[in-house]
Design a protein around this motif. Structure first.
Motif, PDB file in Angstrom:
ATOM      1  N   SER A 190       4.561   2.122  -0.187  1.00 24.38           N
ATOM      2  CA  SER A 190       3.937   2.470   0.885  1.00 24.38           C
ATOM      3  C   SER A 190       2.617   1.338   0.935  1.00 24.38           C
ATOM      4  O   SER A 190       2.116   0.907   2.508  1.00 24.38           O
ATOM      5  CB  SER A 190       3.537   3.470   1.748  1.00 24.38           C
ATOM      6  OG  SER A 190       2.950   3.801   0.009  1.00 24.38           O
ATOM      7  N   SER A 191       1.923   1.143  -0.204  1.00 26.19           N
ATOM      8  CA  SER A 191       0.814   0.032   0.004  1.00 26.19           C
ATOM      9  C   SER A 191       0.617  -1.066   0.195  1.00 26.19           C
ATOM     10  O   SER A 191       0.774  -1.761   0.419  1.00 26.19           O
ATOM     11  CB  SER A 191       0.174   0.174  -1.059  1.00 26.19           C
ATOM     12  OG  SER A 191       0.762  -0.015  -2.372  1.00 26.19           O
ATOM     13  N   LYS A 223       4.778  -1.535   5.765  1.00 24.85           N
ATOM     14  CA  LYS A 223       4.425  -0.170   6.587  1.00 24.85           C
ATOM     15  C   LYS A 223       5.619   0.072   7.419  1.00 24.85           C
ATOM     16  O   LYS A 223       5.148   1.270   7.836  1.00 24.85           O
ATOM     17  CB  LYS A 223       3.667  -0.868   7.795  1.00 24.85           C
ATOM     18  CG  LYS A 223       3.550  -1.818   8.634  1.00 24.85           C
ATOM     19  CD  LYS A 223       2.793  -1.787   9.446  1.00 24.85           C
ATOM     20  CE  LYS A 223       2.945  -3.254  10.083  1.00 24.85           C
ATOM     21  NZ  LYS A 223       2.014  -3.900  10.956  1.00 24.85           N
ATOM     22  N   ASN A 265       1.370  -4.270   5.136  1.00 23.82           N
ATOM     23  CA  ASN A 265       0.750  -2.707   5.100  1.00 23.82           C
ATOM     24  C   ASN A 265       0.505  -2.924   6.472  1.00 23.82           C
ATOM     25  O   ASN A 265       0.008  -3.277   7.479  1.00 23.82           O
ATOM     26  CB  ASN A 265      -0.009  -3.194   3.909  1.00 23.82           C
ATOM     27  CG  ASN A 265      -0.886  -3.896   3.384  1.00 23.82           C
ATOM     28  OD1 ASN A 265      -1.543  -4.144   4.802  1.00 23.82           O
ATOM     29  ND2 ASN A 265      -1.760  -3.658   2.677  1.00 23.82           N
ATOM     30  N   GLN A 269      -2.876  -2.500   6.759  1.00 21.17           N
ATOM     31  CA  GLN A 269      -3.850  -3.056   7.381  1.00 21.17           C
ATOM     32  C   GLN A 269      -3.483  -4.410   7.756  1.00 21.17           C
ATOM     33  O   GLN A 269      -4.298  -5.180   7.582  1.00 21.17           O
ATOM     34  CB  GLN A 269      -4.686  -3.074   5.860  1.00 21.17           C
ATOM     35  CG  GLN A 269      -5.386  -1.720   5.968  1.00 21.17           C
ATOM     36  CD  GLN A 269      -4.824  -0.430   5.111  1.00 21.17           C
ATOM     37  OE1 GLN A 269      -3.822  -0.363   3.768  1.00 21.17           O
ATOM     38  NE2 GLN A 269      -5.062   0.570   5.678  1.00 21.17           N
TER      39      GLN A 269
END
Length: 604
Positions: free
Chosen positions: A151-152, A155, A283, A285
């Motif tokens: 998940s890092s 997404k 991800n 971000q």
């Protein structure tokens, strides 16, 4: 056999086509007129400004046969100007200066490239109903399970946590021939996967080789046709296969996989799957890494030898289909380990010896190790072949938030061409076919309307324009624009190669990875099989210059590659190959700057 006059009679719709009248009632001799003119005369459009120039040819050729030959461009090109050398053109007559590269900006193909679209869209429609490629195959249902927290890195919701399950459908196939092609014959295998995720369907399209044969989408139809039947006699066409392979330097790694025993895997269950292309994982971000997938079969890789494959083609042409079906029908599963390689943006700019966005090159595993992130398990046969397998539609453009294509011209254009092929094959509403329906998605409100066989509400009473003030349908959400991260582009719009291998890297980088695979990826027995497979196929190649050129390309990979083939084939000597290779020591077998013109390899 029906004569030319009879054919014209049916086309013109007259009992006596030899004496016709034009739009003004003037009698004309049909044998001296083009079929275009005959048809125009029937519609009263004889004076149409766009006329065939066939009727301007030498009027001494007045027989029906000569007329029909001219219409089909058998006897001579349409131009009568002998001072102009023959030139390839578009269907509209636009003369082409480069037929090997798409119009692109730094590797991003543009939709204004009419030549590329003309070629690909024509190819997509070259067969009726049947898939243009990957026609012969079978499929199965199952699930994907996340086995590592990624998940890092990404997404995408279906990758959000360990243990998350996503339904999948996978279709296996051969590639270049039709539906009745035997499963075990030499051919690349396709492995197409559809993930029914909470955010829509996500498709991954793979083959059983880690690389493809070409890097530019303009050559996509050519590589397929080079492995299809001869258009003159409908026989297998080894001459075209070797000719194309010998003229495309970047294909040597894929060529070696093709002619090795990997070209004849034992069914669908004993081969790995490689999407070949570079993708982005993004991800939450909006930070991204470039990745390449690999799906490793737990049953282990097994390949037929050429003799075993030939025998299986005769004894059980449907071996791969039967093997998978019976395996699942007995309650067993077919499982793949899902892995990725990773590279960040700064690393991608510093790779010294290959282009990481080139589908003809691998990412070396010792430098970019694979990381497992999930498992794909097939456990159920389809209930109805036509409904569940024949009508399933895949496209690398079917993406979900968090996954995007990398800057690879071939991949970016495939995002268009696969969908276009499905629109032709199944119609614009193929998403309503159950196997293609994104039934797991949390929201579903398509923007598109109408078309053949539309059988849902078709938007109901909502307005069919956006924006509008008549109804209040679901709107686009500005917060979702981050689904596609902004990508800065810098470059020139040009019809030239985007690959570093054709612009800055040394010539040998086209052969270095094939050399590594030949020496380290194949053991001595597998290399012997590779030599034998090529030498045996050489029997069906009609021209000696094609074989010599291919052997020179093999020599550039490694001298023993060519030498091993020539131990089993005696029309050409190793000295001839070595001398020809020295003649073009610092060149490819073709001049890429001159429309892929082959270099003269004669010994004179």
């Amino acid at each position: 056999m029906e004569g030319g006059s009879s054919i014209m009679k049916r086309i013109a719709g007259r009992d006596h086509p030899q004496i016709l009248t034009d739009a003004q009632g003037t009698s004309m001799n049909a044998d001296k007129r083009s079929l275009t003119t005959i048809i125009d005369a029937q519609s009263g459009q004889l004076d149409h400004p766009v006329k065939s120039n066939i009727n301007q040819e030498n009027e001494k050729q007045t027989t029906s046969t000569s007329l029909l030959d001219k219409v089909s461009s058998v006897l001579s090109p349409l131009t009568s100007n002998n001072d102009v050398s023959p030139t390839l053109t578009s269907v509209n007559g636009y003369r082409l200066g480069d037929v090997s590269h798409c119009l692109n900006i730094s590797g991003y193909p543009v939709v204004s490239d009419g030549i590329l679209f003309e070629k690909q869209q024509t190819f997509n429609r070259s067969k009726i109903v049947e898939r243009a490629v990957h026609a012969c195959g079978s499929g199965a249902f199952g699930y994907f399970e996340v086995t590592r927290d990624v998940s890092s890195l990404c997404k995408a919701d279906f990758l959000s946590k360990i243990g998350k399950i996503t339904p999948v459908m996978v279709r296996f196939s051969t590639t270049t021939y039709g539906r009745e092609f035997p499963d075990s014959a030499r051919n690349p295998r396709g492995i197409a996967m559809k993930f029914y995720t909470d955010e829509g369907n996500y498709d991954i399209l793979s083959v059983n080789f880690p690389v493809f044969f070409v890097r530019d989408p303009t050559q996509g139809p050519d590589v397929i046709r080079s492995q299809q039947r001869n258009p003159n006699n409908f026989r297998a066409n080894c001459s075209a296969t070797f000719d194309f392979m010998s003229l495309v330097p970047e294909s040597m790694l894929a060529n070696t996989w093709f002619w090795s025993d990997h070209g004849t895997p034992v069914g669908w269950r004993h081969m790995d799957a490689y999407p070949c292309h570079t993708f982005k994982w993004i991800n939450s971000q909006n930070q991204y890494v470039y990745i390449r997938y690999k799906f490793s079969c737990l049953a282990g890789i097994k390949n037929f030898s050429d003799a075993e494959a030939t025998r299986m083609c005769g004894e059980d042409p449907d071996y791969a289909k039967r093997d998978l079906w019976q395996h699942l029908d007995n309650g067993d599963t077919c499982e793949f380990t899902c892995q990725i390689q990773m590279m960040n943006e700064s690393e991608s700019k510093k790779v010294p010896d290959f282009d990481p966005f080139d589908a003809t090159k691998i990412w070396p595993e010792d430098r970019y190790p694979f990381m497992e992130f999930g498992r794909l398990v097939l456990d159920r046969n389809p209930e109805n072949y036509h409904r569940d397998v024949e009508q399933v539609a895949f496209s690398p453009g079917s993406l979900v938030p968090g996954i995007e294509p990398g800057p690879d011209a071939l991949l970016l254009f495939r995002c268009f061409l696969y969908r276009d092929a499905q629109l032709y094959r199944l119609g614009v509403n193929f998403h309503q076919i159950p196997v293609n329906c994104p039934f797991m998605t949390r929201q579903y409100h398509p923007l598109v309307r109408d078309g053949r066989i539309r059988c849902d509400a078709n938007g109901g009473v909502e307005s069919n324009i956006y924006p509008n003030s008549f109804t209040q349908p679901p709107r686009a959400r500005p917060d979702l624009t981050c689904n596609e991260i902004p990508q800065p582009l810098q470059g020139y719009l040009a019809r030239k190669s985007h690959s570093r291998h054709e612009n800055e890297l040394p010539i040998d980088t086209e052969y270095a990875q094939a050399r590594q695979f030949y020496l380290n990826g194949l053991n001595s027995d597998e290399r012997a099989h590779l030599h034998y497979n090529i030498a045996r196929a050489f029997r069906s190649v009609t021209r000696l210059d094609i074989k010599l050129r291919f052997l020179v390309a093999c020599y550039k990979v490694h001298p023993e590659y060519a030498h091993g083939i020539l131990k089993l084939y005696d029309e050409i000597t190793f000295d001839q190959v070595e001398q020809a290779a020295r003649k073009i020591q610092d060149k490819h077998t073709v001049d890429r700057t001159n429309c892929y013109e082959p270099y003269d390899l004669n010994q004179s």
